[in-house]
Design a protein around this motif. Structure first.
Motif, PDB file in Angstrom:
ATOM      1  N   ASN A  73      13.416   7.121  -4.337  1.00  0.00           N
ATOM      2  CA  ASN A  73      12.535   7.590  -3.312  1.00  0.00           C
ATOM      3  C   ASN A  73      13.657   8.042  -2.169  1.00  0.00           C
ATOM      4  OD1 ASN A  73      10.869   7.774  -1.065  1.00  0.00           O
ATOM      5  ND2 ASN A  73       9.549   6.272  -1.638  1.00  0.00           N
ATOM      6  N   GLU A 101       7.562   5.353   1.853  1.00  0.00           N
ATOM      7  CA  GLU A 101       8.793   4.479   1.614  1.00  0.00           C
ATOM      8  C   GLU A 101       8.417   3.090   2.567  1.00  0.00           C
ATOM      9  OE1 GLU A 101      12.255   5.829   3.318  1.00  0.00           O
ATOM     10  OE2 GLU A 101      11.387   7.666   4.231  1.00  0.00           O
ATOM     11  N   TRP A 128       0.471   3.855  -0.862  1.00  0.00           N
ATOM     12  CA  TRP A 128      -0.335   4.585  -1.949  1.00  0.00           C
ATOM     13  C   TRP A 128       0.643   5.473  -2.598  1.00  0.00           C
ATOM     14  CZ3 TRP A 128      -2.170  10.036  -1.251  1.00  0.00           C
ATOM     15  CH2 TRP A 128      -1.936  10.528  -0.065  1.00  0.00           C
ATOM     16  N   ASP A 132       0.796   1.084   8.443  1.00  0.00           N
ATOM     17  CA  ASP A 132       1.808   1.360   7.450  1.00  0.00           C
ATOM     18  C   ASP A 132       0.977   1.546   6.098  1.00  0.00           C
ATOM     19  OD1 ASP A 132       3.744   1.508   5.441  1.00  0.00           O
ATOM     20  OD2 ASP A 132       4.419  -0.693   5.914  1.00  0.00           O
ATOM     21  N   THR A 176       0.361  13.612   0.119  1.00  0.00           N
ATOM     22  CA  THR A 176       0.017  13.234   1.499  1.00  0.00           C
ATOM     23  C   THR A 176      -0.829  14.403   2.191  1.00  0.00           C
ATOM     24  OG1 THR A 176       1.887  11.850   1.575  1.00  0.00           O
ATOM     25  CG2 THR A 176       0.646  12.203   3.658  1.00  0.00           C
ATOM     26  N   ARG A 193      10.965   1.022  -5.609  1.00  0.00           N
ATOM     27  CA  ARG A 193      10.478   1.202  -6.997  1.00  0.00           C
ATOM     28  C   ARG A 193      11.291   0.098  -7.919  1.00  0.00           C
ATOM     29  NH1 ARG A 193       6.333   4.272  -7.925  1.00  0.00           N
ATOM     30  NH2 ARG A 193       7.139   4.278 -10.047  1.00  0.00           N
TER      31      ARG A 193
HETATM   32  C1  WT7 Z   1       5.789   5.732  -3.935  1.00  0.00           C
HETATM   33  C2  WT7 Z   1       4.755   6.924  -4.157  1.00  0.00           C
HETATM   34  C3  WT7 Z   1       2.051   7.692  -0.692  1.00  0.00           C
HETATM   35  C4  WT7 Z   1       2.284   9.456  -0.528  1.00  0.00           C
HETATM   36  C5  WT7 Z   1       3.492   9.709  -0.241  1.00  0.00           C
HETATM   37  C6  WT7 Z   1       4.625   9.140  -1.419  1.00  0.00           C
HETATM   38  C7  WT7 Z   1       6.502   4.485  -2.100  1.00  0.00           C
HETATM   39  C8  WT7 Z   1       4.702   5.188  -0.219  1.00  0.00           C
HETATM   40  C9  WT7 Z   1       4.878   3.405   1.097  1.00  0.00           C
HETATM   41  C10 WT7 Z   1       4.324   2.455   1.890  1.00  0.00           C
HETATM   42  C11 WT7 Z   1       6.233   1.179   0.757  1.00  0.00           C
HETATM   43  C12 WT7 Z   1       5.574   3.458  -0.100  1.00  0.00           C
HETATM   44  C13 WT7 Z   1       6.270   3.470  -3.224  1.00  0.00           C
HETATM   45  C14 WT7 Z   1       5.364   4.355  -4.046  1.00  0.00           C
HETATM   46  N1  WT7 Z   1       5.601   4.373  -1.000  1.00  0.00           N
HETATM   47  N2  WT7 Z   1       4.180   4.682   0.698  1.00  0.00           N
HETATM   48  N3  WT7 Z   1       3.780   2.618   2.858  1.00  0.00           N
HETATM   49  N4  WT7 Z   1       5.413   1.368   1.940  1.00  0.00           N
HETATM   50  N5  WT7 Z   1       6.604   2.037   0.157  1.00  0.00           N
HETATM   51  O1  WT7 Z   1       3.863   9.571  -2.625  1.00  0.00           O
HETATM   52  O2  WT7 Z   1       5.577  10.457  -3.893  1.00  0.00           O
HETATM   53  O3  WT7 Z   1       3.798   9.418  -5.043  1.00  0.00           O
HETATM   54  O4  WT7 Z   1       5.437   8.321  -3.885  1.00  0.00           O
HETATM   55  O5  WT7 Z   1       6.444   5.830  -2.582  1.00  0.00           O
HETATM   56  O6  WT7 Z   1       7.357   3.517  -3.890  1.00  0.00           O
HETATM   57  O7  WT7 Z   1       5.347   4.048  -5.324  1.00  0.00           O
HETATM   58  P1  WT7 Z   1       4.670   9.495  -3.981  1.00  0.00           P
END
Ligand code: WT7
Length: 659
Positions: A532, A400, A426, A423, A323, A526
């Motif tokens: 997470n 999340e 990614w 929201d 992020t 997941r």
């Molecule tokens: C995982 C990715 C994206 C940058 C931070 C995390 C979850 C992420 C959301 C959202 C629901 C989300 C998913 C994804 N996630 N954003 N808006 N709504 N779930 O990056 O560490 O690569 O994690 O975070 O499960 O697969 P990351």
């Protein structure tokens, strides 16, 4: 397992309740009536010809040589903007210094102790050039990897952009990681230089970054130099090993007024490697390349946050995660935006630290995580209410699934029921936002990431890959997008297996999702063995490996359990070697051990000791049962269990603990 993922059954109550209530938020508020106004046709345009849409966006980059082909797609290998040449530091810095933005704030930095610093694009230009010259002097060349292990200080951004200028891919390692985690990452990408700081401020204390770095590099023969920023004035306590260790400020002094010609890099030149957790023990080095990634982050920053020149944009993420890479550094800076960067934690010295920063700098956009929002809710409304937050015009969420209650609280109490909330879904792998509303254009529903960004084709499919028009399934991406990771560093087979083998020709996200009657997507978490925790992805295997590396542990199984604030928390089930006593003391010791091995973010919340772990007859640990126990649920089907008595034993222990 049924055709819908495990996670799909959870949280559905809340979702359907909400859909019945149908509390929709129209796309425009008074404040954002103009947002994306000139681009009302963006969805249709992108749908008609996604490649043409991305090509249109790529015109906003500064090219040293124009590209010839928008996309070469040989599943799963993508090449975007083939034949073009450019440099990310030129796009984020140099080009703005040739306009009025030269004296515009690029980074407004707030240190935890209350010190602060504003860097204009002109300042950034000078420092990036100076540090690039310093890196050159240390022998860094195009293609060399540079590891960066720091807190949230401006030098971190300078270091990343200096690497980009030379074409040396950086790998930023989160400052909260342990020496061992740092070592593993350096070893995997064979970094030549490590950039760190004497320490970092965290809740009034100093994180011993240099000590950790010293421990890590003992086992990293590829590291030739360690560059050290003086952040906490701990110089006397930080041993410098000459000639390996060099102070940042000395290097910068020596490179005063230096200008380094930016490398003209191929569109597909590696920009960075960022490690993320997978289902097996070893973190995956996701490789991002130059042009597509910049195009994706720049375009999404512009439309999702509706970035304008007078915005003061505050993203609370740490640059140790993707992020921060995409939405503090590359995306916003490519747009010439002003970013607020904060060093410390949100509850130090008080629980209104973020609101204090928003008020101080009159921030207009806030991008943070559900876990933080849930903490703010719990801490109480009096903290935001102490501050004038009227400058905010847009709120974002990431990391999340955000529960509808938190979404509504965020909008009402931080956004004064006036700002849009985006929201954004990614992943580290996707590089940039893929599912999100666009302010001014998309009606929001609390708890839903809404619809794919223009040019993105996402679908919800069942076990066989059939599209599920309405209902739950697996989230897949059916077309390539510019910022997608190109491979796993040093392990292309794992890249193929992990992401491109579950469904032929499509990218498998590992997330479950539900699609409603309006085609809106609701992310459900997941579906694989990845947790997470407070927005941080942690592999169950990583924690299990850490546990069994303790001499007292014979076997360990880790599961995620629902947690009110963090979304998920870690529960560990351990069997001890003969001669070791289970109990609170042993549990504390193991929690400490995991925190030391991986970092405090991986510390288990609960540890259960058990004589045996529940296994199937083929010796697979039944995580579903352990999750049930960890969450105090009635235990489901145990017919495939080799020894059902194991379970009764664990459960009685759980009840003892909870009771
Ligand atoms: C995982 C990715 C994206 C940058 C931070 C995390 C979850 C992420 C959301 C959202 C629901 C989300 C998913 C994804 N996630 N954003 N808006 N709504 N779930 O990056 O560490 O690569 O994690 O975070 O499960 O697969 P990351």
């Amino acid at each position: 397992m049924a055709t819908t993922p495990d996670a799909a059954s959870q949280g559905q109550g809340a979702i359907s309740a909400l859909l019945q209530e149908d509390r929709r938020y129209p796309p425009s508020s008074e404040f954002t009536a103009q947002a994306n106004a000139g681009d009302a046709g963006i969805y249709e345009r992108a749908k008609a010809d996604p490649e043409a849409f991305w090509a249109e966006q790529a015109q906003n980059l500064d090219w040293m040589e124009p590209y010839k082909t928008v996309l070469e797609w040989d599943v799963p290998w993508a090449k975007w903007f083939v034949g073009g040449k450019l440099n990310a530091s030129v796009n984020c810095v140099d080009r703005h210094t040739k306009t009025w933005r030269k004296n515009k704030a690029a980074i407004i930095w707030e240190g935890e102790p209350g010190d602060s610093r504003v860097m204009t694009f002109g300042d950034l230009y000078r420092e990036v050039n100076q540090f690039a010259a310093a890196l050159q002097k240390l022998g860094v060349k195009n293609g060399d990897r540079v590891a960066i292990y720091m807190g949230m200080i401006p030098e971190l951004v300078v270091a990343m952009l200096a690497c980009a200028r030379l074409g040396a891919p950086h790998t930023v390692v989160f400052g909260g990681f342990s020496p061992e985690s740092l070592r593993d990452r350096i070893q995997d990408c064979e970094a030549k230089i490590l950039i760190t700081a004497d320490g970092g401020w965290r809740r009034g204390g100093k994180v011993p970054l240099k000590d950790n770095a010293d421990k890590a590099v003992v086992e990293c023969p590829t590291i030739q130099h360690v560059v050290v920023v003086n952040r906490t004035d701990d110089a006397r306590h930080v041993p410098m090993h000459a000639p390996r260790d060099v102070w940042w400020h000395r290097l910068m002094d020596d490179a005063k007024h230096a200008i380094v010609e930016p490398e003209a890099l191929d569109s597909e030149h590696p920009l960075y490697i960022l490690y993320t957790s997978g289902t097996t023990g070893k973190p995956k080095g996701m490789l991002h390349t130059t042009a597509g990634y910049l195009c994706g982050t720049m375009t999404t920053s512009k439309y999702v946050f509706d970035l304008k020149d007078d915005d003061v944009y505050f993203c609370t993420a740490d640059i140790g995660w993707v992020t921060g890479h995409s939405y503090i550094v590359y995306g916003p800076l490519a747009n010439g935006a002003t970013c607020v960067m904060y060093e410390g934690s949100p509850d130090y010295p008080d629980k209104d630290r973020f609101w204090d920063i928003v008020e101080k700098y009159r921030c207009t956009i806030l991008y943070t995580a559900p876990t933080a929002i849930r903490s703010f809710m719990r801490w109480g409304n009096e903290f935001p209410e102490k501050h004038d937050l009227s400058s905010l015009r847009l709120l974002g969420s990431v990391g999340e699934p955000i529960n509808p209650e938190a979404w509504v609280w965020y909008r009402e109490h931080i956004g004064a029921d006036r700002t849009p909330v985006v929201d954004t879904w990614w992943q580290t792998e996707t590089g940039h936002i893929l599912i999100t509303p666009l302010p001014g254009l998309t009606t929001a529903k609390p708890g839903s990431a809404t619809i794919p960004f223009p040019g993105i084709e996402a679908d919800v499919v069942d076990e066989q890959g059939n599209s599920v028009p309405v209902g739950g399934g697996y989230l897949v991406l059916k077309k390539p997008w510019p910022g997608m990771a190109r491979t796993i560093w040093g392990d292309p087979d794992r890249y193929v297996n992990q992401y491109w083998s579950r469904f032929e020709g499509w990218y498998f996200t590992g997330d479950g999702a539900k699609r409603d009657e309006d085609g809106y997507l609701w992310l459900l978490g997941r579906v694989d063995d990845v947790l997470n925790v407070a927005g941080h992805r942690i592999g169950t295997m990583e924690v299990e490996s850490a546990l069994v590396s303790h001499p007292s542990v014979a076997e360990a199984a880790v599961v995620g359990i629902t947690h009110e604030i963090k979304g998920q928390a870690i529960a560990a089930f351990c069997t001890l070697r003969a001669g070791n006593r289970p109990g609170d003391e042993a549990a504390d010791e193991l929690k400490r051990h995991v925190a030391a091995k991986i970092g405090p973010i991986a510390r288990p919340d609960k540890i259960f000791f058990t004589a045996e772990l529940p296994k199937t007859r083929s010796a697979k640990i039944m995580r579903r049962l352990l999750r049930d126990i960890g969450e105090g649920r009635v235990i489901g089907d145990t017919t495939t269990l080799a020894d059902p008595t194991v379970l009764a034993e664990i459960r009685s222990q759980y009840e003892e603990k909870e009771g």
